[in-house]
Design a protein around this motif. Structure first.
Motif, mmCIF file in Angstrom:
data_model
loop_
_atom_site.group_PDB
_atom_site.id
_atom_site.type_symbol
_atom_site.label_atom_id
_atom_site.label_comp_id
_atom_site.label_asym_id
_atom_site.label_seq_id
_atom_site.Cartn_x
_atom_site.Cartn_y
_atom_site.Cartn_z
ATOM 1 N N TRP A 24 50.485 50.172 2.566
ATOM 2 C CA TRP A 24 49.518 51.039 3.244
ATOM 3 C C TRP A 24 48.079 50.698 2.864
ATOM 4 C CZ3 TRP A 24 50.219 54.102 7.285
ATOM 5 C CH2 TRP A 24 49.189 54.987 7.640
ATOM 6 N N PHE A 25 47.828 50.498 1.578
ATOM 7 C CA PHE A 25 46.457 50.268 1.128
ATOM 8 C C PHE A 25 46.057 48.793 1.191
ATOM 9 C CE2 PHE A 25 47.819 54.266 -0.802
ATOM 10 C CZ PHE A 25 46.830 55.105 -0.299
ATOM 11 N N GLU A 26 46.920 47.958 1.790
ATOM 12 C CA GLU A 26 46.544 46.577 2.102
ATOM 13 C C GLU A 26 45.900 46.488 3.489
ATOM 14 O OE1 GLU A 26 46.769 44.234 -0.061
ATOM 15 O OE2 GLU A 26 47.981 45.300 -1.538
ATOM 16 N N MET A 27 46.066 47.535 4.288
ATOM 17 C CA MET A 27 45.458 47.551 5.623
ATOM 18 C C MET A 27 43.987 47.928 5.500
ATOM 19 S SD MET A 27 48.545 49.148 7.961
ATOM 20 C CE MET A 27 48.482 50.801 7.283
ATOM 21 N N PHE A 28 43.188 47.586 6.523
ATOM 22 C CA PHE A 28 41.760 47.856 6.407
ATOM 23 C C PHE A 28 41.286 48.926 7.375
ATOM 24 C CE2 PHE A 28 41.825 44.022 9.210
ATOM 25 C CZ PHE A 28 41.192 44.539 10.339
ATOM 26 N N ASP A 29 40.180 49.566 6.971
ATOM 27 C CA ASP A 29 39.533 50.581 7.801
ATOM 28 C C ASP A 29 38.536 49.925 8.740
ATOM 29 O OD1 ASP A 29 40.798 52.956 7.104
ATOM 30 O OD2 ASP A 29 39.528 53.268 5.337
ATOM 31 N N LEU A 30 37.868 50.735 9.531
ATOM 32 C CA LEU A 30 36.947 50.216 10.545
ATOM 33 C C LEU A 30 35.716 49.543 9.944
ATOM 34 C CD1 LEU A 30 37.154 53.089 13.203
ATOM 35 C CD2 LEU A 30 38.376 50.903 13.149
ATOM 36 N N ASP A 31 35.478 49.741 8.655
ATOM 37 C CA ASP A 31 34.358 49.050 7.997
ATOM 38 C C ASP A 31 34.796 47.738 7.362
ATOM 39 O OD1 ASP A 31 35.868 49.975 5.908
ATOM 40 O OD2 ASP A 31 34.282 51.147 4.953
ATOM 41 N N GLY A 32 36.064 47.359 7.578
ATOM 42 C CA GLY A 32 36.564 46.105 7.047
ATOM 43 C C GLY A 32 37.014 46.167 5.602
ATOM 44 N N GLN A 33 36.971 47.350 4.996
ATOM 45 C CA GLN A 33 37.393 47.523 3.612
ATOM 46 C C GLN A 33 38.831 48.055 3.559
ATOM 47 O OE1 GLN A 33 35.476 46.599 0.942
ATOM 48 N NE2 GLN A 33 34.089 45.804 2.517
ATOM 49 N N PRO A 34 39.539 47.854 2.436
ATOM 50 C CA PRO A 34 40.886 48.433 2.326
ATOM 51 C C PRO A 34 40.853 49.928 2.603
ATOM 52 C CG PRO A 34 40.469 46.930 0.510
ATOM 53 C CD PRO A 34 39.164 47.082 1.241
ATOM 54 N N THR A 35 41.838 50.413 3.331
ATOM 55 C CA THR A 35 41.790 51.799 3.783
ATOM 56 C C THR A 35 41.753 52.790 2.629
ATOM 57 O OG1 THR A 35 42.845 53.451 5.199
ATOM 58 C CG2 THR A 35 44.307 52.022 3.950
ATOM 59 N N SER A 244 36.678 41.083 17.891
ATOM 60 C CA SER A 244 36.096 39.800 17.513
ATOM 61 C C SER A 244 37.214 38.784 17.311
ATOM 62 C CB SER A 244 35.291 39.932 16.217
ATOM 63 O OG SER A 244 36.156 40.104 15.114
ATOM 64 N N GLU A 245 36.885 37.519 17.426
ATOM 65 C CA GLU A 245 37.875 36.471 17.239
ATOM 66 C C GLU A 245 38.213 36.255 15.767
ATOM 67 O OE1 GLU A 245 36.629 32.931 19.176
ATOM 68 O OE2 GLU A 245 36.702 33.787 21.203
ATOM 69 N N THR A 246 37.431 36.844 14.876
ATOM 70 C CA THR A 246 37.625 36.626 13.441
ATOM 71 C C THR A 246 38.075 37.891 12.716
ATOM 72 O OG1 THR A 246 35.286 37.089 13.008
ATOM 73 C CG2 THR A 246 35.899 34.798 13.425
ATOM 74 N N TRP A 247 38.651 38.859 13.446
ATOM 75 C CA TRP A 247 38.997 40.138 12.822
ATOM 76 C C TRP A 247 39.971 39.968 11.660
ATOM 77 C CZ3 TRP A 247 44.080 41.592 12.624
ATOM 78 C CH2 TRP A 247 44.959 41.022 13.544
ATOM 79 N N SER A 248 40.837 38.957 11.723
ATOM 80 C CA SER A 248 41.854 38.805 10.678
ATOM 81 C C SER A 248 41.251 38.447 9.321
ATOM 82 C CB SER A 248 42.880 37.747 11.086
ATOM 83 O OG SER A 248 42.267 36.481 11.232
ATOM 84 N N LYS A 249 40.001 37.979 9.310
ATOM 85 C CA LYS A 249 39.366 37.625 8.043
ATOM 86 C C LYS A 249 39.070 38.854 7.189
ATOM 87 C CE LYS A 249 37.390 33.231 9.544
ATOM 88 N NZ LYS A 249 36.159 32.426 9.727
ATOM 89 N N ASN A 250 39.208 40.045 7.782
ATOM 90 C CA ASN A 250 39.025 41.261 6.997
ATOM 91 C C ASN A 250 40.100 41.410 5.929
ATOM 92 O OD1 ASN A 250 36.689 42.958 8.139
ATOM 93 N ND2 ASN A 250 37.761 42.289 9.973
ATOM 94 N N PHE A 251 41.212 40.681 6.079
ATOM 95 C CA PHE A 251 42.265 40.692 5.056
ATOM 96 C C PHE A 251 41.947 39.671 3.972
ATOM 97 C CE2 PHE A 251 44.745 42.047 8.881
ATOM 98 C CZ PHE A 251 45.060 43.328 8.438
ATOM 99 N N ARG A 252 40.680 39.587 3.575
ATOM 100 C CA ARG A 252 40.253 38.553 2.640
ATOM 101 C C ARG A 252 40.923 38.709 1.278
ATOM 102 N NH1 ARG A 252 36.652 42.120 4.001
ATOM 103 N NH2 ARG A 252 35.606 43.461 2.492
ATOM 104 N N TRP A 253 41.314 39.941 0.917
ATOM 105 C CA TRP A 253 41.964 40.149 -0.377
ATOM 106 C C TRP A 253 43.414 39.653 -0.368
ATOM 107 C CZ3 TRP A 253 39.891 43.814 2.795
ATOM 108 C CH2 TRP A 253 40.774 44.577 3.554
#
Length: 384
Positions: A24-35, A244-253
């Motif tokens: 659950w806390f590996e997913m990100f919120d709308l600000d791109g941070q972990p939820t 955006s085409e780069t949305w998956s980069k929000n999973f940088r962690w």
């Protein structure tokens, strides 16, 4: 907030809830941070979980869950006892918030309702949705799917966010006879994760490797499947962060490489060829997994095990072929021999309920009973 229903094989509901909590806390919120959103309260229904969550979190479950079948978002409900009432209420459902007018697929179920004729319900739905410029198509293509479930004269309208069934990861293109479904292999991996951490010291052996499903599920157990054409990515109102085409980069962690030692044997040369071809597809889908995969065409009854006897944390995870392909008289002695010679930390095996194992050091620690394609099976875990 929206209401979601995440479906899974019947009997997997409790495991699904544990899995959702685990990522659950590996997913990100709308600000791109972990939820920062709390894990929701879930209601277990037959074959899935229902709960409320923000849209952007519910959609991401598709990326992370390994044992879910699909993720539905509830978009409306109404009471309906007559067909004219059904047509009017269905037309009020704001489907246009999610989907552009055009072709859609429609799945209808009716239980203990006055409106219970499938053909008549479909005709009424076609007539109602045509007024909103939606055309019902009969196919299993990429068209979005709407689900109507009538029970006790109440109709719940849901929209599929997954697209293709989630067990179809995209790597298991080359398969043999009676392949193991990925969700079931993932359930076996869930039991492994309860017993040991997935780290570079882990070695997993599958002596009946088939097309490699179990080993691939071990390798990708903690990695989201991003490279897939999910239905929710085409929703009109999907959150802006996903446009955006780069949305998956929000999973940088989650961008660090992971590696496990994976070993497989199979007597069939075609199976080994299938594993090797699937490995190429797997690496494209999960670029952060550094596969250490070693598969051999060999008879598990007589294969030389010398080079595997000094592994620090060795587990055997397998789904032996059963029925006419391999009788108990062959499969059970093979696993008993592997336990005796390799002295693994544990064995996780999917097998018919009649099979009985007698291991020297390992004891049964957990077991799941269920049916798969009409067969009564057990998922048994043996450990020290």
């Amino acid at each position: 907030m929206a209401k979601f229903f995440v479906s899974c094989p019947i009997g997997f509901e409790a495991e699904l809830q544990l899995e959702l909590k685990s990522f659950w806390f590996e997913m990100f919120d709308l600000d791109g941070q972990p939820t920062r959103a709390s894990f929701p309260e879930c209601e277990a229904l037959g074959g899935g979980l229902e709960f409320e969550a923000d849209d952007h979190l519910g959609y991401q479950i598709n990326l992370f869950s390994k044992i879910a079948n699909r993720v539905l978002i509830r978009i409306g409900k109404f009471n309906s006892r007559y067909f004219d009432q059904f047509e009017k209420e269905l037309q009020r459902i704001p489907l246009e918030k999610w989907l552009e007018p055009g072709p859609i697929q429609l799945k209808i179920e009716s239980h203990k309702s006055r409106l219970n004729n499938d053909k008549s319900l479909m005709e009424a739905s076609v007539h109602s949705l045509a007024k909103k410029k939606y055309t019902i198509v009969d196919s299993d293509g990429e068209e979005p799917t709407v689900y109507l479930r009538l029970q006790h004269d109440n109709c719940v309208v849901s929209l599929d966010t997954s697209g293709d069934h989630l067990h179809r990861r995209g790597y298991a293109i080359y398969r043999g006879e009676a392949p193991l479904r990925e969700t079931l292999a993932a359930m076996m991996v869930r039991q492994l994760m309860k017993k040991t951490s997935l780290n570079p010291e882990l070695t997993v052996i599958d002596p009946f490797v088939g097309s490699g499903t179990i080993l691939f599920e071990v390798a990708s157990a903690q990695q989201p499947l991003i490279k897939r054409n999910y239905s929710w990515l085409r929703f009109i109102n999907r959150p802006k962060i996903f446009k955006s085409e780069t949305w998956s980069k929000n999973f940088r962690w989650l961008q660090t490489e992971v590696s496990f030692k994976l070993i497989g044997f199979d007597l069939n040369d075609k199976s080994i060829a299938n594993v090797e071809r699937n490995e190429i597809l797997f690496s494209e889908l999960f670029p952060n997994v550094k596969l250490d995969l070693d598969v051999h065409q060999a008879d598990s009854q007589s294969v030389d095990l010398t080079s595997y006897k000094n592994e620090k944390n060795l587990w055997i995870v397998t789904n032996p072929p059963y029925g006419h392909r391999l009788e108990q008289g062959e499969a059970v002695p093979i696993l008993e021999r592997l336990e005796r010679e390799l002295k693994p930390a544990g064995i996780i095996v999917l097998h018919p309920e009649a099979w009985v194992f007698h291991f020297d050091q390992l004891k049964p620690t957990s077991q799941f009973d269920f049916k798969n394609q009409g067969l009564k099976l057990k998922l048994s875990v043996f450990s020290k």
